[in-house]
Design a protein around this motif. Structure first.
Motif, PDB file in Angstrom:
ATOM      1  N   GLY A   1       0.814  -1.217   0.000  1.00  0.00           N
ATOM      2  CA  GLY A   1       0.000   0.000   0.000  1.00  0.00           C
ATOM      3  C   GLY A   1       0.844   1.261   0.000  1.00  0.00           C
ATOM      4  O   GLY A   1       0.408   2.308   0.516  1.00  0.00           O
TER       5      GLY A   1
ATOM      6  N   ARG B   1       1.726   4.144  -1.623  1.00  0.00           N
ATOM      7  CA  ARG B   1       1.291   4.995  -2.728  1.00  0.00           C
ATOM      8  C   ARG B   1       2.394   5.950  -3.203  1.00  0.00           C
ATOM      9  O   ARG B   1       2.457   6.307  -4.384  1.00  0.00           O
TER      10      ARG B   1
ATOM     11  N   GLU C   1      -3.619   5.370 -10.780  1.00  0.00           N
ATOM     12  CA  GLU C   1      -5.017   5.385 -10.347  1.00  0.00           C
ATOM     13  C   GLU C   1      -5.568   3.970 -10.204  1.00  0.00           C
ATOM     14  O   GLU C   1      -6.350   3.686  -9.290  1.00  0.00           O
TER      15      GLU C   1
ATOM     16  N   ASP D   1      -4.045   2.618  -7.015  1.00  0.00           N
ATOM     17  CA  ASP D   1      -4.621   3.327  -5.875  1.00  0.00           C
ATOM     18  C   ASP D   1      -6.039   2.841  -5.591  1.00  0.00           C
ATOM     19  O   ASP D   1      -6.420   2.641  -4.425  1.00  0.00           O
ATOM     20  N   GLY D   2      -6.818   2.610  -6.652  1.00  0.00           N
ATOM     21  CA  GLY D   2      -8.182   2.115  -6.467  1.00  0.00           C
ATOM     22  C   GLY D   2      -8.202   0.738  -5.830  1.00  0.00           C
ATOM     23  O   GLY D   2      -9.029   0.456  -4.943  1.00  0.00           O
TER      24      GLY D   2
ATOM     25  N   THR E   1      -7.269   1.068  -2.151  1.00  0.00           N
ATOM     26  CA  THR E   1      -8.387   1.629  -1.392  1.00  0.00           C
ATOM     27  C   THR E   1      -9.447   0.569  -1.105  1.00  0.00           C
ATOM     28  O   THR E   1      -9.957   0.455   0.020  1.00  0.00           O
ATOM     29  N   ALA E   2      -9.778  -0.220  -2.131  1.00  0.00           N
ATOM     30  CA  ALA E   2     -10.781  -1.280  -1.953  1.00  0.00           C
ATOM     31  C   ALA E   2     -10.301  -2.300  -0.922  1.00  0.00           C
ATOM     32  O   ALA E   2     -11.097  -2.793  -0.095  1.00  0.00           O
ATOM     33  N   ARG E   3      -9.028  -2.603  -0.956  1.00  0.00           N
ATOM     34  CA  ARG E   3      -8.462  -3.554  -0.011  1.00  0.00           C
ATOM     35  C   ARG E   3      -8.526  -3.001   1.417  1.00  0.00           C
ATOM     36  O   ARG E   3      -8.854  -3.719   2.375  1.00  0.00           O
ATOM     37  N   GLU E   4      -8.215  -1.723   1.558  1.00  0.00           N
ATOM     38  CA  GLU E   4      -8.248  -1.092   2.877  1.00  0.00           C
ATOM     39  C   GLU E   4      -9.668  -1.048   3.424  1.00  0.00           C
ATOM     40  O   GLU E   4      -9.890  -1.294   4.622  1.00  0.00           O
ATOM     41  N   GLU E   5     -10.620  -0.739   2.576  1.00  0.00           N
ATOM     42  CA  GLU E   5     -12.013  -0.674   3.021  1.00  0.00           C
ATOM     43  C   GLU E   5     -12.536  -2.028   3.454  1.00  0.00           C
ATOM     44  O   GLU E   5     -13.406  -2.130   4.339  1.00  0.00           O
TER      45      GLU E   5
END
Length: 215
Positions: free
Chosen positions: A105, A107, A120, A123-124, A127-131
């Protein structure tokens, strides 16, 4: 009469010594200080055919497809500092760094190594993994092969696609650290084609990742 002959011989000897010394010196200084020929100097040697500057140290051309070889030569002609061996080593290093940055992760590193579109995408996914509260515990076991897949020069934009064949141990963990997918004991073969690009007139020698695909 004998005295005159001796003086002439001495003068001739000194003249030959001077010519020998200056001649050797001129050979060393020829590149940095062009010598202007004198009227009484010996005529210059016959001009040799102009030899085009070598397109850097382009290596490992054997076995390439004609279209790939043509693209590499076009890039080398447009960028005199291009070195295929150095590029492949750099691409291999970038492959490792980008994978590690994505898995962790990171970035900031991805931002430095990728163009906007590729960044991008990474990054997407991060983000999905973090959520979802998930983490990747992946490991690059080895890179089996690194090979030029395609190469082209569009105006001043050079693009080189590289095929990476690697063994990767992939594990996904949930927020509690439990393995929910994959195994560190069973590495899987990954075949990726990553395309790197660079403006050949840009002072920045670094290439950026501008496309990723499966091999």
């Amino acid at each position: 009469m004998l005295e005159i002959i001796l003086l002439a011989m001495v003068a001739a000897f000194l003249g030959l010594r001077l010519y020998s010394v200056l001649g050797r010196r001129a050979e060393h200084e020829e590149e940095s200080v062009p010598q202007r020929p004198e009227e009484n100097s010996m005529p210059p040697a016959a001009p040799q055919p102009a030899v085009p500057a070598a397109p850097a140290r382009v290596v490992q051309m054997d076995g390439m497809m004609p279209a790939v070889e043509r693209g590499i030569r076009e890039i080398a002609s447009a960028d005199s500092k291009f070195d295929l061996a150095a590029f492949l080593e750099g691409a291999k290093g970038a492959y490792e760094m980008v994978l590690e940055a994505f898995w962790n992760g990171d970035r900031e590193t991805l931002r430095e190594l990728c163009d906007d579109d590729v960044y991008e995408g990474f990054d997407g996914a991060i983000t999905a993994r973090e959520e979802a509260g998930e983490k990747l515990d992946n490991s690059l076991v080895r890179i089996e092969e690194t090979r030029i897949h395609s190469a082209s020069l569009d105006g001043k934009l050079a693009r080189i696609a590289v095929l990476f064949v690697a063994d990767i141990a992939a594990v996904t963990r949930d927020k509690d650290g439990n393995v929910i997918a994959g195994s560190l004991d069973d590495a899987i073969e990954s075949r990726d084609v990553w395309t790197f690009s660079r403006n050949v007139i840009d002072r920045d020698p670094n290439w950026v990742l501008d496309e990723t695909d499966e091999g």
